[in-house]
Each structure stands twice: as C-alpha cells, then as structure tokens.
Design an enzyme around this catalytic site. Structure first.
Site, mmCIF file in Angstrom:
data_model
loop_
_atom_site.group_PDB
_atom_site.id
_atom_site.type_symbol
_atom_site.label_atom_id
_atom_site.label_comp_id
_atom_site.label_asym_id
_atom_site.label_seq_id
_atom_site.Cartn_x
_atom_site.Cartn_y
_atom_site.Cartn_z
ATOM 1 N N LEU A 9 0.856 -1.196 0.000
ATOM 2 C CA LEU A 9 0.000 0.000 0.000
ATOM 3 C C LEU A 9 0.885 1.236 0.000
ATOM 4 O O LEU A 9 1.630 1.483 0.948
ATOM 5 C CB LEU A 9 -0.916 -0.009 1.218
ATOM 6 C CG LEU A 9 -1.736 -1.291 1.448
ATOM 7 C CD1 LEU A 9 -2.718 -1.098 2.596
ATOM 8 C CD2 LEU A 9 -2.463 -1.704 0.175
ATOM 9 N N GLY A 12 -0.620 6.894 -0.106
ATOM 10 C CA GLY A 12 -0.759 8.059 0.762
ATOM 11 C C GLY A 12 -0.090 9.310 0.212
ATOM 12 O O GLY A 12 0.967 9.244 -0.424
ATOM 13 N N ARG A 16 2.108 15.688 5.830
ATOM 14 C CA ARG A 16 3.038 16.208 6.849
ATOM 15 C C ARG A 16 4.483 16.278 6.370
ATOM 16 O O ARG A 16 5.315 16.935 6.992
ATOM 17 C CB ARG A 16 2.951 15.336 8.111
ATOM 18 C CG ARG A 16 1.739 15.649 8.972
ATOM 19 C CD ARG A 16 1.782 14.850 10.258
ATOM 20 N NE ARG A 16 1.336 13.477 10.048
ATOM 21 C CZ ARG A 16 1.541 12.489 10.914
ATOM 22 N NH1 ARG A 16 2.237 12.712 12.028
ATOM 23 N NH2 ARG A 16 1.101 11.278 10.667
ATOM 24 N N GLN A 76 -5.449 4.103 -6.391
ATOM 25 C CA GLN A 76 -6.471 4.481 -5.421
ATOM 26 C C GLN A 76 -6.644 5.993 -5.536
ATOM 27 O O GLN A 76 -5.908 6.771 -4.944
ATOM 28 C CB GLN A 76 -6.047 4.094 -3.995
ATOM 29 C CG GLN A 76 -7.110 4.392 -2.941
ATOM 30 C CD GLN A 76 -6.613 4.123 -1.526
ATOM 31 O OE1 GLN A 76 -5.414 4.013 -1.291
ATOM 32 N NE2 GLN A 76 -7.529 4.031 -0.564
ATOM 33 N N GLU A 158 -9.003 0.873 16.219
ATOM 34 C CA GLU A 158 -8.266 2.091 15.878
ATOM 35 C C GLU A 158 -8.260 3.053 17.057
ATOM 36 O O GLU A 158 -9.192 3.084 17.874
ATOM 37 C CB GLU A 158 -8.877 2.763 14.644
ATOM 38 C CG GLU A 158 -8.811 1.927 13.382
ATOM 39 C CD GLU A 158 -7.381 1.639 12.964
ATOM 40 O OE1 GLU A 158 -6.515 2.498 13.154
ATOM 41 O OE2 GLU A 158 -7.138 0.528 12.443
ATOM 42 N N LYS A 354 40.134 12.955 -12.250
ATOM 43 C CA LYS A 354 38.862 12.756 -12.934
ATOM 44 C C LYS A 354 39.068 11.893 -14.164
ATOM 45 O O LYS A 354 39.840 12.215 -15.047
ATOM 46 C CB LYS A 354 38.280 14.117 -13.337
ATOM 47 C CG LYS A 354 36.837 14.070 -13.887
ATOM 48 C CD LYS A 354 36.677 13.756 -15.343
ATOM 49 C CE LYS A 354 37.315 14.744 -16.268
ATOM 50 N NZ LYS A 354 36.997 14.420 -17.715
ATOM 51 N N ASN A 380 56.301 10.730 -10.562
ATOM 52 C CA ASN A 380 56.200 11.817 -9.585
ATOM 53 C C ASN A 380 55.519 13.015 -10.243
ATOM 54 O O ASN A 380 55.987 13.519 -11.267
ATOM 55 C CB ASN A 380 57.576 12.242 -9.080
ATOM 56 C CG ASN A 380 57.463 13.348 -8.041
ATOM 57 O OD1 ASN A 380 57.236 13.092 -6.864
ATOM 58 N ND2 ASN A 380 57.610 14.596 -8.473
ATOM 59 N N ASN A 389 42.973 19.690 -20.057
ATOM 60 C CA ASN A 389 42.325 18.681 -20.898
ATOM 61 C C ASN A 389 41.131 19.194 -21.684
ATOM 62 O O ASN A 389 40.584 18.457 -22.505
ATOM 63 C CB ASN A 389 41.888 17.495 -20.043
ATOM 64 C CG ASN A 389 40.913 17.900 -18.945
ATOM 65 O OD1 ASN A 389 41.061 18.959 -18.338
ATOM 66 N ND2 ASN A 389 39.928 17.068 -18.680
ATOM 67 N N ALA A 426 60.218 22.314 -13.697
ATOM 68 C CA ALA A 426 59.223 23.110 -12.992
ATOM 69 C C ALA A 426 58.878 24.364 -13.781
ATOM 70 O O ALA A 426 59.721 24.958 -14.455
ATOM 71 C CB ALA A 426 59.738 23.479 -11.610
#
Length: 462
Positions: A9, A12, A16, A76, A158, A354, A380, A389, A426
């Site tokens: 079921l 609903g 809330r 329903q 109930e 990535k 390294n 890229n 570098a």
C-alpha cells in the site's frame, strides 16, 4: 509452501512531509522507502507483486519499474482508507493463489526475517489471517490489538475508536499482514465505513474472518523500529538513524572497528572487510565496497567506490572510482567517477583526479588536477601540476609513462604524451610530446634589474 504474493500500500499523499515528492519516494539511506519494501519482499520469492499507488502514482511507478519491471500497479484515486486501497486491488487479488503478504510502502525498516517469520507463523497455526504486532511504551495514534484467552487476535481497534480501557493496551498493529488470498478477496467487499474517519479499515477484515470461523493470529515483532511508519521529516530522520545503527552493529559483529557509531554513516548496501577502521564523520554510501585492513576517515565521503585492502583514505571524497590496495588518498583529495588510484599510489593534499588512472607507486601529493589522464608506474607529479584537458569544446587525453618526473607548477596541455623516464622542468607549459629519457623545459628568459625595488620606492615617495 503455498505460493506467496505481495501487496504493498503506497497511495498516501504524506501531507506532513510538506513536499512535492510523493511520500513513499523520499529516500532512506539513499533508497526510496517504497523501493526498500519491494526489495525486502523479494526475499520471500513472491509469485506476484502489486503496488497500490495514489498521489504521484506515475512517479512511483517509474521508480519501481526501473528496478522491478514485473511489478503490477493499481490506483487508489480516493483516499478512503487501507481497506479502500485493497478494494482497488480486488481484481488482482482474486487471481492470486495461496498467501498474500500485505505491507506498507512507508515502513521501510521491515526486515526480510520478519516477513519470513510472519509467513511461518501463519502457516504453522493454520490462520486465515496473521497480523504483525509490536509493543510500544507510548502507542498514541496506533490501533490496539485485542487478544482472546487462547492468544489469538480478537480484533484491532483504531485509536480514535478505542475506549479508555483499550487505550491502555500497548500492543499495536504495524500494518503488515499475512492473509489467505481467497479469504481476503472474500471479505474485502463486505467492509463498511461506519467509523469516525468514514474510511474502510483493513483491520475490520480480521473481525469478519473471525466471525466466519477463521483463526486470526498475531506475531510480535521484538524490534519496534522495524515497524516504524514514516509520515514526517522527523520520522524520516529517525528511520535513517535506525538503519545506520543496524548496519553499524552488523559490521562491528563482523570484525570492523567503528570508533564512534553515532557519527559514522554506512548504508546497508555497503560491504566492509574485517580489521578495517572507520573513523568519525565517515559516510559510505551506494554500492561501495571496502576491503580489509583499511583506515577510512575521519571526514570521508565515499560513494559507489571499490576500495581494496590496506587503503588509507582521509578527509576526502570519492565517487564511482577504484582505489587499489595500499593506496593513500587525502587529506582533502577528490576522486571523481571513472578514476583509478593504483596500488601503493598517493593522491594527496588538495588534489583531484577525474576519469584518470594514477599508476602503481605514483604520487600526486600536492595541489594537482589530473583529468582524462593515464599515469604510469612510479611517476612523480609535482605540486601545482595540472592537465589542461578541455579547450571549451572537447576533452583531450594526457599520457605520462612509467618513471617520468613532472616538476612543480607544470601545465600539460592535452593532447600530449610524456615518455618513460622523461623529466619536465618546474614552471613549464608543455604542448608537445616529450620523448623517453628526455628533459623538457619551457620558460622565458629570466630578467634581473639590480636596485629596481629601491628606485621604485623613491619614485613612490615623490
């Protein structure tokens, strides 16, 4: 064993929740709650599964069909109670043979073991219907179980219809049942809505079956958390906490150390090997698998990632990746989908990878971005190195072969290849292939003007 069908079921609205998303699609530990119920039901090997949908029905159908395409649905349109929901499924119900397990789509913590025990109790006691119950110290709002002297269930009252004596009963209805399919199909059309809510109560079927001579059983679920229905954001949070606690207890029993279970969040779909330590503020989600002897966290967020043995993963993020044995990631690294960190490789401070492979024994320890790159063994990567890229239209690959050395602050402008044992100085921007064993430098000539700073300061004073 008789054939078993499942009726869920899930119609609903969930007012809330205050959400545009149908209540039963709100995720608990990453999985929509109704999907969790369907998944759990698979453990009893059902011959047929039917879900009653209502608010947001098309969305609910779409989500369930993605994982369970054989599921059937009925709608329903009028919210007229749980009995009204089953009435909508009557044509499906009449086709079922054997037993029907009835569950709620907003009760995602129910376990397969409880489903199996409920079915077993139903068959063993030759019941026409068996209800799963539990006991609560404060059962406000729940239907109360009234038992006869022989222990069978006389009826369910109930909360709004209960008298003061009945309200003192702490055994409550969970909304989960096992019925003889033919018996349920027989009494559903007889339901009346003579109650405070003017709804058709499924619970009234038990009294009707009893009046016809059938025995109604009740099986107590010892863990009330399993039967928790979710109607608000606060209850959603409680359900997540309960699932994380359940998973943590299972992992610790299997040999995993969790330093602080209250601040460690492992989804029930995750696997973790023995002698692994999970530090606080660790999140393991989705289809993640962690090997043995790892150190994960603190402050780790890992989703849909395979981590092999003896990996150290600290204060970092990973999604859709593979991290090989002996690798070290973090702190403050990001491993994005399609990436692989090789055996004994290091991805360190503020580095991102990535759709790339960082080969065995290679190191990118500081301030590095590797995108669409294939890095060989024992390479390294100096601090501040990036693979350029993307040109705004397409993405291009970078290849760095075994034992190459990339100095600090290097731009590798793809597509480009650096050969084995090559050295890139570098501060270089490299846009042409570098042959093996070569040195590549790309720098402008340094210009030094003596006493320039003093002269500038004097001009500033004037």
């Amino acid at each position: 064993m008789k054939p078993i069908s499942i009726l869920i079921l899930a119609a609903g609205k969930g007012t809330r929740m205050k959400s545009s998303l149908p209540k039963v699609l709100h995720p608990v530990c990453g999985i929509p709650m109704v999907e969790r119920v369907v998944r759990t039901g698979q453990f009893v090997r059902p011959s047929s599964v039917c879900v009653v949908v209502g608010h947001g029905g098309e969305q609910v159908k779409q989500v369930i069909h993605q994982k369970f395409p054989k599921t059937q649905f009925v709608s329903q349109s009028v919210q007229d109670g749980s009995g009204g929901a089953v009435r909508q499924a009557l044509s499906w119900l009449k086709k079922q043979k054997g037993l029907v397990l009835l569950a709620c789509g907003d009760a995602p913590l129910i376990s397969a073991q409880s489903f199996k025990e409920l079915i077993h109790a139903h068959v063993k006691d030759n019941n026409r219907a068996t209800v799963l119950t539990t006991k609560m110290p404060n059962p406000y709002g729940y239907g109360r179980i009234l038992r006869s002297k022989d222990g069978s269930v006389e009826k369910i009252v109930e909360h709004l219809d209960a008298n003061p004596r009945e309200l003192e009963i702490n055994e409550i209805n969970t909304g989960t049942y096992c019925f003889d399919a033919a018996a349920l199909a027989h009494v559903i059309p007889k339901l009346k809505n003579n109650n405070v809510k003017k709804e058709y109560y499924l619970t009234d079927t038990l009294e009707l079956l009893r009046q016809e001579g059938g025995r109604i059983g009740g099986l107590i679920c010892v863990d009330p958390d399993e039967t928790m229905g979710i109607n608000s954001r606060a209850e959603l949070a409680k359900a997540e906490i309960a699932l994380y606690r359940r998973k943590a207890e299972a992992l610790m029993a299997a040999g995993v150390t969790i330093v602080d279970p209250k601040s460690t969040y492992v989804a029930d779909t995750v696997k973790v090997g023995s002698d692994t330590v999970l530090w606080p503020q660790t999140f393991l989600l989705g289809q993640t698998k962690v090997g043995s002897g790892c150190q994960i966290g603190p402050w780790a967020h890992i989703q849909d990632t395979q981590i092999e043995n003896r990996v150290i993963f600290q204060s970092s993020f990973s999604e859709g990746a593979l991290i090989r044995s002996g690798a070290r990631v973090g702190p403050y690294s990001r491993v994005r989908p399609g990436s692989e960190v090789g055996r004994n490789a290091h991805l360190g401070n503020f580095s991102e990878i990535k759709k790339s492979t960082l080969g065995e024994g290679s190191k990118a320890n500081h301030l590095t971005y590797l995108g669409d790159a294939t890095i060989g063994k024992n390479v390294n990567i100096g601090a501040g190195t990036i693979t350029c890229n993307y040109d705004g239209v397409k993405k291009y690959p970078t290849q760095i072969q075994d034992n190459a050395f990339i100095g600090s602050n290097v731009n590798l402008i793809a597509p480009v290849r650096v050969g084995a044992h090559a050295v890139v100085g570098a501060g270089s921007s490299i846009n042409k292939d570098v042959p093996a064993w070569s040195l590549a430098l790309e720098r402008s000539v340094q210009v030094t003007k003596k006493n320039w700073a003093k002269a500038s300061k004097r001009k500033g004073k004037k």
